[in-house]
Each structure stands twice: as C-alpha cells, then as structure tokens.
Motif scaffolding. Structure first.
Motif, PDB file in Angstrom:
ATOM      1  N   SER A  43       0.854  -1.182   0.000  1.00  0.00           N
ATOM      2  CA  SER A  43       0.000   0.000   0.000  1.00  0.00           C
ATOM      3  C   SER A  43       0.891   1.233   0.000  1.00  0.00           C
ATOM      4  O   SER A  43       1.624   1.460   0.975  1.00  0.00           O
ATOM      5  N   PRO A  44       0.882   2.031  -1.053  1.00  0.00           N
ATOM      6  CA  PRO A  44       1.762   3.203  -1.096  1.00  0.00           C
ATOM      7  C   PRO A  44       1.464   4.215   0.008  1.00  0.00           C
ATOM      8  O   PRO A  44       2.331   4.994   0.388  1.00  0.00           O
ATOM      9  N   PHE A  45       0.239   4.193   0.552  1.00  0.00           N
ATOM     10  CA  PHE A  45      -0.130   5.122   1.618  1.00  0.00           C
ATOM     11  C   PHE A  45       0.440   4.701   2.970  1.00  0.00           C
ATOM     12  O   PHE A  45       0.522   5.516   3.894  1.00  0.00           O
ATOM     13  N   ASP A  46       0.829   3.402   3.090  1.00  0.00           N
ATOM     14  CA  ASP A  46       1.287   2.884   4.380  1.00  0.00           C
ATOM     15  C   ASP A  46       2.788   2.596   4.421  1.00  0.00           C
ATOM     16  O   ASP A  46       3.300   2.154   5.448  1.00  0.00           O
ATOM     17  N   VAL A  47       3.461   2.790   3.291  1.00  0.00           N
ATOM     18  CA  VAL A  47       4.907   2.541   3.265  1.00  0.00           C
ATOM     19  C   VAL A  47       5.613   3.566   4.142  1.00  0.00           C
ATOM     20  O   VAL A  47       5.407   4.775   4.009  1.00  0.00           O
ATOM     21  N   LYS A  48       6.415   3.066   5.073  1.00  0.00           N
ATOM     22  CA  LYS A  48       7.212   3.950   5.929  1.00  0.00           C
ATOM     23  C   LYS A  48       8.527   4.220   5.211  1.00  0.00           C
ATOM     24  O   LYS A  48       9.432   3.401   5.185  1.00  0.00           O
TER      25      LYS A  48
ATOM     26  N   LYS B  18      12.121   5.374   4.070  1.00  0.00           N
ATOM     27  CA  LYS B  18      13.428   5.568   4.690  1.00  0.00           C
ATOM     28  C   LYS B  18      14.260   6.594   3.929  1.00  0.00           C
ATOM     29  O   LYS B  18      15.220   7.133   4.456  1.00  0.00           O
ATOM     30  N   TYR B  19      13.905   6.831   2.674  1.00  0.00           N
ATOM     31  CA  TYR B  19      14.685   7.726   1.818  1.00  0.00           C
ATOM     32  C   TYR B  19      13.736   8.779   1.244  1.00  0.00           C
ATOM     33  O   TYR B  19      13.095   8.570   0.211  1.00  0.00           O
ATOM     34  N   LEU B  20      13.639   9.919   1.912  1.00  0.00           N
ATOM     35  CA  LEU B  20      12.651  10.937   1.541  1.00  0.00           C
ATOM     36  C   LEU B  20      12.960  11.586   0.205  1.00  0.00           C
ATOM     37  O   LEU B  20      12.095  12.236  -0.392  1.00  0.00           O
ATOM     38  N   ASN B  21      14.206  11.458  -0.280  1.00  0.00           N
ATOM     39  CA  ASN B  21      14.562  12.049  -1.568  1.00  0.00           C
ATOM     40  C   ASN B  21      14.181  11.134  -2.731  1.00  0.00           C
ATOM     41  O   ASN B  21      14.360  11.503  -3.903  1.00  0.00           O
ATOM     42  N   LEU B  22      13.643   9.943  -2.425  1.00  0.00           N
ATOM     43  CA  LEU B  22      13.261   8.993  -3.468  1.00  0.00           C
ATOM     44  C   LEU B  22      11.743   8.885  -3.558  1.00  0.00           C
ATOM     45  O   LEU B  22      11.019   9.243  -2.624  1.00  0.00           O
ATOM     46  N   SER B  23      11.275   8.383  -4.690  1.00  0.00           N
ATOM     47  CA  SER B  23       9.845   8.102  -4.827  1.00  0.00           C
ATOM     48  C   SER B  23       9.499   6.894  -3.958  1.00  0.00           C
ATOM     49  O   SER B  23      10.389   6.170  -3.475  1.00  0.00           O
ATOM     50  N   ILE B  24       8.200   6.660  -3.754  1.00  0.00           N
ATOM     51  CA  ILE B  24       7.786   5.510  -2.940  1.00  0.00           C
ATOM     52  C   ILE B  24       8.295   4.218  -3.569  1.00  0.00           C
ATOM     53  O   ILE B  24       8.808   3.336  -2.876  1.00  0.00           O
ATOM     54  N   TYR B  25       8.168   4.084  -4.891  1.00  0.00           N
ATOM     55  CA  TYR B  25       8.654   2.881  -5.580  1.00  0.00           C
ATOM     56  C   TYR B  25      10.151   2.695  -5.360  1.00  0.00           C
ATOM     57  O   TYR B  25      10.611   1.593  -5.008  1.00  0.00           O
ATOM     58  N   GLU B  26      10.935   3.756  -5.549  1.00  0.00           N
ATOM     59  CA  GLU B  26      12.387   3.657  -5.368  1.00  0.00           C
ATOM     60  C   GLU B  26      12.731   3.332  -3.921  1.00  0.00           C
ATOM     61  O   GLU B  26      13.697   2.599  -3.653  1.00  0.00           O
ATOM     62  N   ASP B  27      11.954   3.863  -2.992  1.00  0.00           N
ATOM     63  CA  ASP B  27      12.176   3.576  -1.580  1.00  0.00           C
ATOM     64  C   ASP B  27      11.950   2.084  -1.299  1.00  0.00           C
ATOM     65  O   ASP B  27      12.728   1.445  -0.583  1.00  0.00           O
TER      66      ASP B  27
END
Length: 235
Positions: free
Chosen positions: A60-65, A67-76
């Motif tokens: 769930s992209p809304f629930d992913v915590k 770790k890397y705020l400079n990356l997209s959710i997918y890249e994270d």
C-alpha cells in the motif's frame, strides 16, 4: 545481485526478477526472499507472491514507511528490498516441508492413464512407478487457488495436453501436461492427461492457511488402492 532486476507493477506492486530460466538455484533464491518478507515485511507490505523466476510484492503506497525521503515511494521500496537481499538473514539452508500425497491411479480416478501408457509404449504400472518414484518441487501456486506447479517429473512421462480440454475435472485429479505434472485443487476445466486422483483436500477457504501446498515444498506421491481412496474420502 547483478542478475536481479526490479520492475514496477503499477503503483502498488513490484516484481523482483531473478532470471529467465527455471532452475533449482534461482528457485531457492526466490523462496528465500519470499520467506524473509513473510517473516519481516516492510511497513506497508501486503503480500509476496513467488513464481517460476520472480517474486511480486504488493504494498500500500499510503502505508509505506519511507526511509529515503529524496526517493519516490517505488524507489524507496526497491531500496528496502535490496537491503533484505543483502542481509545475512536471507538463508537458503532451511529444510523444505515434505508432503506425501496419496493417489489412486487409473480406473475412474485416472481415465487417461491407459492413454499415457500407450503414448510412451509403457505398461500402466510403469507409468505409476515413474510418476510416484520422484520427488517434486513446488515452484509456484496459481491458475486456480492452491494449484501447484511441480518440477521434477521424469522426461519419460512428458505427454501432450489433450487437444480438446475437459469442461470439468474433479477436485484432487492428478494430471500430466507436457513436461509437468500438477494437481487440481478444485473442480475446473483443464487439458491435462488425468492419471489419478488424491482424496486430500488441497484448498479449504475455511482454514487460516487455505492451501495445503506452498512454493518451496517437496511433494511425494504414494499409490493407494480404490478401496483406500474410498475409506480416506469417507474420513
């Protein structure tokens, strides 16, 4: 990790591909990652589904915590999975679960056993012996709920699928299709050559773990008589 590739599946899943060939070494890597994700899912992860050459991970992209705020959710998510792949916790030494499947071969339970024997110029007892004397690896589960794709069948039993598939194959039917063998957990259409049937229930949605078999398990087939089948079925 040079052979591993990552592919987005929309905005809620990612496929981790381990290669293009179906073999035991890649299978062990796939099962290892799947088990680790099951034991230690990252925040927001929903499910990890193994296949022949890859693992698809739903989240769930809304629930992913992140770790890397400079990356997209997918890249994270990719980075978090890479960390798990590099972890020493990813072990391929865990012993697989071995499950024995009783099978009544031939007769009303295996209507195509005679045809398979004739195709290979073997006796029916030879087909049963070759089929039941091997250990099979569950590479993946799919097609219908609980249907195991098994690797390890003798090349001597490779048989073409039926030209006209059956409209309904009974649950528990054991069949051969090409170079693979499998078990139908539910009544469904299919084109496999049906050589037997098991009284075991491979799928039960009322259980916490509805499927009897999972990717990574080892299957052994044990021949039983029609009388034993009827007694087992009654239980």
């Amino acid at each position: 990790m040079e052979h591993i590739r990552f592919y987005p599946q929309g905005d809620q899943a990612i496929t981790v591909s381990f290669g293009d060939e179906i073999n035991q070494e890649l299978h062990e890597e796939i099962i290892s990652l799947t088990k680790l994700l099951d034991l230690e899912p990252f925040p927001g992860m929903i499910e990890a589904v193994p296949s022949f050459t890859a693992v698809t991970i739903y989240y769930s992209p809304f629930d992913v915590k992140r770790k890397y705020l400079n990356l997209s959710i997918y890249e994270d998510v990719v980075m978090q999975i890479k960390q798990k792949l590099q972890s020493k916790k990813v072990s391929r030494n865990d012993p697989p679960t071995i499950i024995t499947i009783p099978v009544c071969y031939g007769g009303e339970y295996g209507p195509d056993l005679t045809e398979v024997a004739r195709y290979h110029k073997l006796s029916e007892s030879d087909v049963i012996r070759l089929h039941s004397n091997h250990e099979y690896v569950v590479y993946m589960v799919g097609f219908t709920p609980g249907f195991p794709y098994l690797g390890g069948m003798s090349e001597r039993l490779a048989t073409p699928r039926k030209q006209t598939p059956r409209v309904a194959i009974p649950a528990g039917s054991v069949g051969i299709g090409g170079r693979q063998t499998g078990i139908y957990p539910l009544e469904s259409p299919g084109g496999c050559q049906i050589i037997g049937r098991t009284p075991l229930q491979l799928f039960n949605y009322n259980k916490n773990e509805p499927t009897l078999l999972k990717a990574g398990d080892i299957v052994r087939f044990k021949p039983i008589t029609a009388e034993q089948y009827d007694e087992w079925d009654g239980e």
